[in-house]
Scaffold this active site. Structure first.
Site, PDB file in Angstrom:
ATOM      1  N   ASP A  11       0.797  -1.246   0.000  1.00 28.51           N
ATOM      2  CA  ASP A  11       0.000   0.000   0.000  1.00 28.51           C
ATOM      3  C   ASP A  11       0.826   1.291   0.000  1.00 28.51           C
ATOM      4  O   ASP A  11       0.562   2.208   0.792  1.00 28.51           O
ATOM      5  CB  ASP A  11      -0.948   0.011   1.209  1.00 28.51           C
ATOM      6  CG  ASP A  11      -1.924  -1.153   1.201  1.00 28.51           C
ATOM      7  OD1 ASP A  11      -1.884  -1.965   0.260  1.00 28.51           O
ATOM      8  OD2 ASP A  11      -2.720  -1.268   2.145  1.00 28.51           O
ATOM      9  N   HIS A  53     -10.626   0.513  -2.569  1.00 26.02           N
ATOM     10  CA  HIS A  53     -11.937   0.501  -1.929  1.00 26.02           C
ATOM     11  C   HIS A  53     -13.043   1.065  -2.815  1.00 26.02           C
ATOM     12  O   HIS A  53     -12.822   2.044  -3.529  1.00 26.02           O
ATOM     13  CB  HIS A  53     -11.906   1.354  -0.656  1.00 26.02           C
ATOM     14  CG  HIS A  53     -11.014   0.829   0.415  1.00 26.02           C
ATOM     15  ND1 HIS A  53     -11.005  -0.486   0.814  1.00 26.02           N
ATOM     16  CD2 HIS A  53     -10.096   1.460   1.211  1.00 26.02           C
ATOM     17  CE1 HIS A  53     -10.123  -0.640   1.792  1.00 26.02           C
ATOM     18  NE2 HIS A  53      -9.553   0.523   2.043  1.00 26.02           N
ATOM     19  N   LYS A 121      -6.709  -5.036  -2.946  1.00 26.28           N
ATOM     20  CA  LYS A 121      -7.393  -5.583  -1.770  1.00 26.28           C
ATOM     21  C   LYS A 121      -8.414  -4.583  -1.238  1.00 26.28           C
ATOM     22  O   LYS A 121      -8.419  -3.429  -1.655  1.00 26.28           O
ATOM     23  CB  LYS A 121      -6.377  -5.936  -0.683  1.00 26.28           C
ATOM     24  CG  LYS A 121      -5.634  -4.740  -0.089  1.00 26.28           C
ATOM     25  CD  LYS A 121      -4.510  -5.209   0.815  1.00 26.28           C
ATOM     26  CE  LYS A 121      -3.801  -4.082   1.516  1.00 26.28           C
ATOM     27  NZ  LYS A 121      -4.595  -3.399   2.546  1.00 26.28           N
ATOM     28  N   CYS A 169      -1.659  -2.602   7.876  1.00 24.84           N
ATOM     29  CA  CYS A 169      -1.629  -3.495   6.710  1.00 24.84           C
ATOM     30  C   CYS A 169      -0.327  -4.281   6.585  1.00 24.84           C
ATOM     31  O   CYS A 169      -0.344  -5.439   6.178  1.00 24.84           O
ATOM     32  CB  CYS A 169      -1.923  -2.705   5.438  1.00 24.84           C
ATOM     33  SG  CYS A 169      -3.589  -2.006   5.458  1.00 24.84           S
TER      34      CYS A 169
END
Length: 223
Positions: A11, A53, A121, A169
């Site tokens: 990320d 997202h 993800k 994460c």
């Protein structure tokens, strides 16, 4: 002994970095030179993960009614949509890393040309997914990425994890990596935490999971 290592960069996205990220981690951008150093090493597989997202994701404070919707502060209980008796406590966050937005992009200074695969993800709006492998529900799991398959198919033995954020994460990805059977190391100087004061607890969790924290100059990275 077989040693076939993979690198997982977690990320490293605009929304997690100063100066404009909606969920900026202090010093988030500062780790990029170390990440690029790691990318220059001959890992068998190099993966970058992305939070990806939908706008109505359950972790966004703005998707919950006041007064219990304060980003960074409010904790909520999420029930497994496939088994309501299983629940998880999770923190609410500002809107971040929405699919297709500038904030979801990987940092331009990260040497993406050396990344073999990008794993997305957090796409199921119903569940939080810190780990790049899967959401935390077990009975059953609701949302899985293809990360475990990529690593197992490539016969990876060791996984090195770096990126953002160290206490969310990165931590969850490293612990899941160990549970998948990979010898897992976190490159500590290539991560930054949302809450640096939480790192003692993170290190305890690593010890329990069999995850090792190393530096970029560790002997294992010279192999």
């Amino acid at each position: 002994m077989t040693f076939k290592p993979a690198l997982v960069l977690v990320d490293v996205q605009e929304d997690f970095c100063p100066p404009n990220g909606s969920l900026a981690v202090a010093g988030g951008r500062d780790i990029v030179p170390v990440l690029n150093e790691l990318l220059s090493l001959p890992f068998a597989v190099k993966i970058a993960t992305k939070d990806w997202h939908p706008q109505d994701h359950i972790s966004f404070a703005s998707n919950h009614p006041p007064p219990n919707n304060k980003p960074f502060e409010t904790m909520i209980t999420i029930a497994n949509p496939l088994n309501p008796s299983e629940t998880q406590q999770t923190r609410l966050w500002p809107v971040h890393c929405v699919q297709g937005t500038k904030g979801a992009e990987l940092l331009p200074e990260l040497d993406i040309s050396k990344v073999h695969k990008i794993v997305e993800k957090g796409q199921d709006k119903r569940v939080e997914m810190y780990s790049a492998f899967a959401d935390p529900f077990e009975n059953p799991c609701v949302s899985k990425s293809n990360l475990a398959k990529i690593l197992h198919d490539a016969a990876i033995t060791d996984v090195f994890v770096a990126g953002l954020a160290a206490d969310y994460c990165v931590k969850c990805t490293a612990i899941d990596s160990a549970q998948e059977g990979f010898k897992t190391r976190v490159v500590g100087d290539a991560t930054r935490a949302v809450d640096p004061t939480s790192m003692d607890e993170v290190l305890k969790e690593y010890k329990e999971a069999g995850v090792t924290v190393v530096t970029k100059d560790d002997a294992s990275l010279k192999w």
